[in-house]
Structure formats: C-alpha cells, structure tokens
Design an enzyme around this catalytic site. Sequence first.
Site, PDB file in Angstrom:
ATOM      1  N   HIS A  49       0.847  -1.192   0.000  1.00 45.48           N
ATOM      2  CA  HIS A  49       0.000   0.000   0.000  1.00 45.48           C
ATOM      3  C   HIS A  49       0.878   1.236   0.000  1.00 45.48           C
ATOM      4  CE1 HIS A  49      -0.258   0.775   4.657  1.00 45.48           C
ATOM      5  NE2 HIS A  49       0.910   0.313   4.322  1.00 45.48           N
ATOM      6  N   HIS A 109       3.662  -5.217   3.599  1.00 48.47           N
ATOM      7  CA  HIS A 109       3.649  -5.777   4.948  1.00 48.47           C
ATOM      8  C   HIS A 109       3.268  -7.247   4.895  1.00 48.47           C
ATOM      9  CE1 HIS A 109       3.943  -1.860   6.911  1.00 48.47           C
ATOM     10  NE2 HIS A 109       3.008  -1.422   6.080  1.00 48.47           N
ATOM     11  N   CYS A 140       5.833   6.021   4.766  1.00 45.81           N
ATOM     12  CA  CYS A 140       4.705   5.237   4.243  1.00 45.81           C
ATOM     13  C   CYS A 140       3.980   5.912   3.088  1.00 45.81           C
ATOM     14  CB  CYS A 140       3.731   4.886   5.360  1.00 45.81           C
ATOM     15  SG  CYS A 140       4.445   3.741   6.555  1.00 45.81           S
ATOM     16  N   HIS A 142      -0.985 -10.518  -1.786  1.00 47.49           N
ATOM     17  CA  HIS A 142      -0.141 -10.102  -2.903  1.00 47.49           C
ATOM     18  C   HIS A 142      -0.819  -9.068  -3.806  1.00 47.49           C
ATOM     19  CE1 HIS A 142       2.264 -13.436  -1.476  1.00 47.49           C
ATOM     20  NE2 HIS A 142       3.280 -12.829  -2.080  1.00 47.49           N
ATOM     21  N   HIS A 144       4.976   0.340  -0.408  1.00 44.21           N
ATOM     22  CA  HIS A 144       5.714  -0.634   0.397  1.00 44.21           C
ATOM     23  C   HIS A 144       4.756  -1.745   0.803  1.00 44.21           C
ATOM     24  CE1 HIS A 144       3.724   1.926   3.328  1.00 44.21           C
ATOM     25  NE2 HIS A 144       3.868   0.962   4.225  1.00 44.21           N
ATOM     26  N   GLU A 167       0.277  -5.242  11.434  1.00 39.31           N
ATOM     27  CA  GLU A 167       0.983  -4.759  10.247  1.00 39.31           C
ATOM     28  C   GLU A 167       2.476  -5.083  10.328  1.00 39.31           C
ATOM     29  OE1 GLU A 167      -0.172  -0.865   8.276  1.00 39.31           O
ATOM     30  OE2 GLU A 167       1.747  -0.333   9.168  1.00 39.31           O
TER      31      GLU A 167
END
Length: 150
Positions: free
Chosen positions: A16, A31, A25, A75, A29, A136
């Site tokens: 996201h 998680h 952020c 994904h 990137h 996260e």
Amino acid sequence: MATIRITKQFSFEAGHALFGYDGKCKNVHGHSYKLGVTVQGEPIKDEDNVKLGMVIDFGDLKKIVKQEIVDKFDHATVFNKNTPHVELAEELQKRGHNIILVEYQPTSENMIQDFAERIMSRLPEHIKLFSLKLQETETSYAEWYASDNL
C-alpha cells in the site's frame, strides 16, 4: 447456555501507499499482515448435528475470511482511489498487477473496519463478530471490537 468466543488467525502479504502522508509510508511498500478473527456464539446442542459442540466450524470461518479478505488482498497493492495514486494503479493493472482501489486511506485502522464489514456480511445469523486484530508489523497493530461499534 454458554457464550463462547473462538479465534482463527490468517496471514497475507499486501502492499500500500498513504497519499499525503508525511513519512516513509507515502512510498509504495508492503507488509506481512496477520489477521486474528474472533467470533462468538453458543455451541451447537443438537446431537444430530455433525457440528455438535461447535460455535462455528473453523473450516467454515476460514472459508469466509479467505474469500472476503485473504484471497483478495494477498499479494495485492491497495490504493485510495480518490488520490493521484490511481494513475499508478492503472499502469500497474495494465502490467498484470493485482490492485485494489478503496474509498479510504489504506491504513490498518481503515482496512480493519473494511474487513469487519466484509466478514459480518457473511457470518451466519447466530454467529457474531466479536473482534479483529490486524497486525501490520511485529510491533504495530489495529484492533476492532463490536462492542465499540454499536
């Protein structure tokens, strides 16, 4: 009659970016998310029911969460469709990437609210969503409780 809570844990990988954010952020990137889903209800008392003693079959809960959350978000890259990230999203989709465009800033706080709505819409009437925990990172997570959202 006893009310029992059961929890099933899930994991998925997703990317996201937070448009307009003042930190790292803002960049795309990813998680390794962990999602804990807790539901509550009364164990089945009907001795002729193959699910005697269960609140809900863990397999049935798994099917709901996989279809509504894991299979869609795993994904994938999540973008707020009301930001300029939509241009990047369109380009990535053209190249075969799994992109999810949402109406909200894709923070853990907003994603967990979305997940709660998706899961609640699929639960049997006698089963209630009690809480969700969306982790996260190893040290950061959001929690959602039905009692806080009446």
